[in-house]
Design a protein around this motif. Structure first.
Motif, mmCIF file in Angstrom:
data_model
loop_
_atom_site.group_PDB
_atom_site.id
_atom_site.type_symbol
_atom_site.label_atom_id
_atom_site.label_comp_id
_atom_site.label_asym_id
_atom_site.label_seq_id
_atom_site.Cartn_x
_atom_site.Cartn_y
_atom_site.Cartn_z
ATOM 1 N N ALA A 131 0.830 -1.197 0.000
ATOM 2 C CA ALA A 131 0.000 0.000 0.000
ATOM 3 C C ALA A 131 0.871 1.256 0.000
ATOM 4 O O ALA A 131 0.515 2.267 -0.589
ATOM 5 N N GLU A 132 2.023 1.174 0.654
ATOM 6 C CA GLU A 132 2.941 2.319 0.717
ATOM 7 C C GLU A 132 3.651 2.547 -0.612
ATOM 8 O O GLU A 132 4.241 3.585 -0.834
ATOM 9 N N GLY A 133 3.616 1.580 -1.472
ATOM 10 C CA GLY A 133 4.282 1.728 -2.767
ATOM 11 C C GLY A 133 5.594 0.986 -2.824
ATOM 12 O O GLY A 133 6.330 1.086 -3.790
ATOM 13 N N GLY A 134 5.924 0.219 -1.816
ATOM 14 C CA GLY A 134 7.149 -0.579 -1.811
ATOM 15 C C GLY A 134 7.029 -1.709 -2.813
ATOM 16 O O GLY A 134 5.937 -2.165 -3.130
ATOM 17 N N ALA A 135 8.141 -2.140 -3.300
ATOM 18 C CA ALA A 135 8.126 -3.218 -4.290
ATOM 19 C C ALA A 135 7.803 -4.535 -3.607
ATOM 20 O O ALA A 135 8.546 -5.005 -2.756
ATOM 21 N N ALA A 136 6.673 -5.096 -3.959
ATOM 22 C CA ALA A 136 6.273 -6.376 -3.389
ATOM 23 C C ALA A 136 7.016 -7.484 -4.118
ATOM 24 O O ALA A 136 7.328 -7.357 -5.301
ATOM 25 N N PRO A 137 7.344 -8.576 -3.429
ATOM 26 C CA PRO A 137 8.009 -9.676 -4.114
ATOM 27 C C PRO A 137 7.096 -10.234 -5.205
ATOM 28 O O PRO A 137 5.886 -10.175 -5.099
ATOM 29 N N ALA A 138 7.710 -10.733 -6.263
ATOM 30 C CA ALA A 138 6.940 -11.229 -7.398
ATOM 31 C C ALA A 138 5.974 -12.312 -6.924
ATOM 32 O O ALA A 138 6.382 -13.320 -6.359
ATOM 33 N N ALA A 139 4.695 -12.072 -7.151
ATOM 34 C CA ALA A 139 3.683 -13.020 -6.711
ATOM 35 C C ALA A 139 3.756 -14.262 -7.569
ATOM 36 O O ALA A 139 3.780 -14.184 -8.796
#
Length: 134
Positions: free
Chosen positions: A34-42
């Motif tokens: 939500a903060e815009g951080g890069a989420a790990p590839a789902a």
């Protein structure tokens, strides 16, 4: 009324980090995304199939299919040796051609390889990059 502490077991205190509950971890990941951080590839979820994959044929099944099962031990070994010799002959021929390519002049090599001049230059044998630094 003597102290019995010396007879009791003594345990070293360990400051061990406890694992956070699974729920808390999920909330943390949601807040990061939500903060815009890069989420790990789902990872893509694979479709569920209720049936297991087909069983791989056993060694004996493969031998039955090829007819090798009915050969005698001597014939099997002879067949394996013939296959090995064939592979070996192919490899030696490839290596012989490669060795001969080293003795050809660069102009012939360039013509043979489709005028790729970068591959036709011989590699330096010694580790000196600059021969004349004067």
């Amino acid at each position: 009324s003597e102290s019995w502490d010396r007879f009791l077991p003594t345990f070293k205190k360990k400051n061990v980090q406890r694992k956070k509950p699974h729920q808390v971890m999920e909330e943390k990941q949601k807040s990061k995304t939500a903060e815009g951080g890069a989420a790990p590839a789902a990872k893509k979820k694979k479709t569920y199939t209720p049936f297991p994959p087909a069983q791989q044929p056993s060694k004996i099944d493969l031998q039955l299919e090829s007819g090798e099962y009915f050969l005698s031990e001597r014939e099997r070994k002879a067949k394996k040796m013939a296959e090995k010799a064939k592979k070996s002959a192919e490899k030696t021929e490839e290596k012989r051609v490669k060795r001969e390519m080293e003795f050809l002049p660069p102009s012939v090599l360039a013509a043979a390889q489709g005028t790729s001049s970068s591959e036709s230059k011989p590699a330096k044998k010694d580790g000196n990059d600059n021969e004349k630094a004067d």
